[in-house]
Design an enzyme around this catalytic site. Structure first.
Site, short mmCIF file in Angstrom:
data_model
loop_
_atom_site.label_atom_id
_atom_site.label_comp_id
_atom_site.label_asym_id
_atom_site.label_seq_id
_atom_site.Cartn_x
_atom_site.Cartn_y
_atom_site.Cartn_z
N ASP A 77 0.82 -1.33 0.19
CA ASP A 77 0.02 -0.21 0.18
C ASP A 77 0.79 1.01 -0.09
O ASP A 77 2.17 1.00 0.31
CB ASP A 77 -0.71 -0.07 1.23
CG ASP A 77 -1.53 1.08 1.43
OD1 ASP A 77 -2.29 1.90 0.61
OD2 ASP A 77 -1.32 1.89 2.55
N ASP A 79 -0.16 4.98 0.86
CA ASP A 79 -0.22 6.23 2.03
C ASP A 79 -0.25 5.26 3.44
O ASP A 79 -0.82 4.36 3.78
CB ASP A 79 -1.75 6.85 1.76
CG ASP A 79 -1.84 7.69 0.90
OD1 ASP A 79 -1.02 8.06 0.37
OD2 ASP A 79 -2.91 7.86 0.18
N ARG A 87 -0.98 11.62 0.74
CA ARG A 87 -0.41 12.65 -0.13
C ARG A 87 1.28 12.93 0.11
O ARG A 87 1.69 13.48 -0.76
CB ARG A 87 -1.21 13.68 -0.14
CG ARG A 87 -2.50 13.41 -0.50
CD ARG A 87 -2.94 12.98 -1.71
NE ARG A 87 -2.57 13.83 -3.01
CZ ARG A 87 -3.32 14.70 -3.39
NH1 ARG A 87 -4.41 15.04 -3.04
NH2 ARG A 87 -2.68 15.29 -4.53
N ARG A 189 -12.58 8.96 -11.26
CA ARG A 189 -11.34 8.23 -11.49
C ARG A 189 -11.77 7.11 -12.63
O ARG A 189 -13.01 6.88 -12.68
CB ARG A 189 -10.64 7.42 -10.19
CG ARG A 189 -10.07 8.71 -9.47
CD ARG A 189 -9.66 7.99 -8.12
NE ARG A 189 -9.18 8.80 -7.06
CZ ARG A 189 -8.61 8.84 -5.85
NH1 ARG A 189 -8.71 7.70 -5.56
NH2 ARG A 189 -8.29 9.94 -5.18
N ARG A 200 -11.83 17.99 -1.69
CA ARG A 200 -10.41 17.55 -1.99
C ARG A 200 -9.27 18.64 -1.92
O ARG A 200 -8.25 18.28 -1.84
CB ARG A 200 -10.05 16.67 -2.98
CG ARG A 200 -10.78 15.35 -2.91
CD ARG A 200 -10.00 14.17 -4.13
NE ARG A 200 -9.03 13.81 -3.65
CZ ARG A 200 -8.34 12.95 -2.89
NH1 ARG A 200 -9.21 12.43 -2.14
NH2 ARG A 200 -7.10 12.84 -2.72
N ARG A 207 -7.42 19.42 6.48
CA ARG A 207 -7.74 18.09 6.21
C ARG A 207 -7.36 17.09 7.64
O ARG A 207 -8.21 16.29 8.00
CB ARG A 207 -6.56 17.31 5.29
CG ARG A 207 -6.29 16.03 5.06
CD ARG A 207 -5.11 15.85 4.09
NE ARG A 207 -5.60 16.10 2.86
CZ ARG A 207 -5.63 15.16 1.93
NH1 ARG A 207 -5.83 13.91 2.09
NH2 ARG A 207 -6.03 15.25 0.88
N SER A 245 -11.76 11.21 2.59
CA SER A 245 -12.52 10.90 1.68
C SER A 245 -13.24 9.32 1.93
O SER A 245 -12.28 8.57 2.66
CB SER A 245 -11.86 11.10 0.41
OG SER A 245 -10.68 10.18 0.36
N ASP A 247 -13.75 5.71 -0.85
CA ASP A 247 -13.96 5.48 -2.51
C ASP A 247 -15.28 4.38 -2.55
O ASP A 247 -15.73 4.03 -1.56
CB ASP A 247 -12.65 4.56 -2.63
CG ASP A 247 -11.59 4.89 -2.84
OD1 ASP A 247 -11.47 6.48 -3.11
OD2 ASP A 247 -10.34 4.41 -2.30
N ASP A 275 -1.54 -0.49 6.02
CA ASP A 275 -1.93 0.32 7.60
C ASP A 275 -3.30 0.28 7.71
O ASP A 275 -3.59 0.52 8.81
CB ASP A 275 -1.21 1.69 7.43
CG ASP A 275 -1.88 2.64 6.48
OD1 ASP A 275 -2.36 2.40 5.26
OD2 ASP A 275 -2.33 3.77 6.84
MG LIG Z 1 -2.75 3.03 3.47
#
Ligand SMILES: [Mg+2]
Length: 318
Positions: A77, A79, A87, A189, A200, A207, A245, A247, A275
Site C-alpha cells: 500500500d 499512504d 499525499r 477516477r 479534496r 484535512r 474521503s 472510495d 496500514d
Molecule cells: Mg494506506
C-alpha cells in the site's frame, strides 16, 4: 530528493549477486551491485553513483532481476505504509530501500489513488522501476512499466445509474452541516469515485481537522450508510481510506482486484503490507485474502522492519 535522482545513484545489496557468484556488477540505469553478506536491507543504504549506460550493463541488470525468486512478491500500500501520511512523498531512504529490495524479490505497489497522485508521491518515473504498479486498486495496471489494463466504473454502471448516484451525493453533501467545505467533492477516477464531504481542495490543516471531526461525528460512515440504503442494487463497495474521503467501486474491485495479474504470472508467495487492514479499511480485503500473507504496519519504519523479518526467512520457491 526525488525518486528519479535517487534511483540514479543507488547501491543494491547483493544476495542475488552472491548467488550468481558475482562480486560486483554495474549496470545501466545507474544501479550498482556489490557483494554483501546476509539479506537484511537497511533504509540508509550506501549511495554510489554510476552513469555508465551500455548494452552489457543492461544485460547484467536483466540477469540480476531474473535471478530473484520468481514467485515471491512484496506488495505495498502507499499512504501510511510507504509514506508517513496520505499525499506525502516517500523519503529518499524509502526509495533506496525499495530499490535494494528489488534485487531480492518482485516489488509492486497497490494503492487506491490514481497514477497522477502516485507519481507525485513516488516520483515521476517510478512505474518503470517496479515490477508491478497497481493504481486505483489495480484497475489501472502496469507490469515492468507497460500498461496491462484499464477498467471503467462508467462502463460498469452506465450513465443513467451513474448520474443518479452523483446527483444524490451532491445533494447529500450540499445539505451536510460541517465546519468547513472546499471544492472537488467527487473525483471521478477510471475505476472508482472518490467522495469527500469537505472537498479534496482543502489545505493540510483543514484535512487534519476534518479527520478528527469525522472520527468524532462519523460523517463518512453515516454518509456511506445513506448511500447503501439509497442504492442497494448497484453492486457497489464503499471503502474509507485516508482522512477526508471514501472510495466507491463495484464489488470485487477492491485491492484484491490486482491479484488476478499476479496469478496469471504464477506469483504465489504474495506478501502485502498495509496500514488500513482492519475491517472497513481499504487494505482489509487483500490483507485477509487466502492467497496473501498480510502484514499490518504502523508506518514506513515499521514496513521496513517487517520486510526484513520476511527476508530473514527463505522464499517458498527456494
Ligand atoms: Mg494506506
Amino acid at each position: 530528493m526525488s525518486l528519479t535522482s535517487n534511483r540514479s545513484s543507488t547501491t543494491l545489496g547483493a544476495a542475488i549477486a552472491t548467488g550468481l557468484g558475482v562480486a560486483a556488477v554495474a549496470f545501466a540505469g545507474g544501479w550498482l551491485l556489490r557483494g554483501r553478506k546476509g539479506s537484511k536491507l537497511t533504509s540508509t543504504t550506501t549511495i554510489a553513483t554510476t552513469t555508465a549506460s551500455s548494452p552489457v550493463s543492461l544485460v547484467e541488470r536483466k540477469v540480476v532481476l531474473a535471478a530473484r525468486p520468481p514467485k515471491r512478491i512484496f506488495l505495498f500500500d502507499v499512504d501510511g505504509t510507504l509514506t508517513s501520511a496520505a499525499r506525502k512523498p516517500t523519503t529518499p531512504e524509502m526509495n533506496a530501500f525499495l530499490d535494494e529490495l528489488r534485487s531480492k524479490a518482485l516489488v509492486g505497489i497497490v494503492g487506491g489513488s490514481d497514477l497522477v497522485k502516485q507519481k507525485e508521491q513516488l516520483g515521476e518515473h517510478f512505474v518503470s522501476h517496479m515490477d508491478y504498479v497497481f493504481s486505483e486498486n489495480g484497475l489501472v495496471a502496469f507490469k515492468n512499466g507497460i500498461s496491462l489494463a484499464n477498467q471503467s466504473i462508467a462502463a460498469f454502471l452506465g450513465e443513467t445509474k451513474l448520474k443518479a448516484f452523483i446527483r444524490f451525493v451532491l445533494h447529500y453533501i450540499a445539505d451536510l452541516d460541517i465546519p468547513v467545505k472546499r471544492g472537488t467533492f467527487i473525483e471521478f477516477r477510471a475505476g472508482m469515485l472518490n467522495i469527500s464531504p469537505i472537498g479534496r481542495n482543502c489545505s493540510q490543516s483543514e484535512r487534519d481537522d476534518f479527520g478528527r471531526y469525522d472520527l468524532e461525528h462519523n460523517i463518512r460512515p453515516t454518509m456511506i450508510e445513506a448511500l447503501k440504503r439509497q442504492f442497494p442494487e448497484y453492486g457497489l463497495t464503499y471503502s474509507i481510506g485516508g482522512q477526508i474521503s471514501f472510495d466507491v467501486f463495484p464489488n470485487g474491485w477492491d485491492k484484491t482486484y490486482c491479484l488476478q495479474y499476479l496469478a496469471k504470472d504464477d506469483v504465489d508467495e504474495i506478501h502485502f503490507f498495509g496500514d488500513k487492514t482492519m475491517k472497513g479499511g481499504n487494505d482489509y480485503e487483500i490483507f485477509s485474502h487466502a492467497s496473501v500473507v498480510g502484514h499490518s504496519v504502523t508506518g514506513p519504519e515499521d514496513t521496513i522492519r517487517q520486510v526484513n523479518e520476511v527476508l530473514a526467512k527463505p522464499p517458498r520457491s527456494s
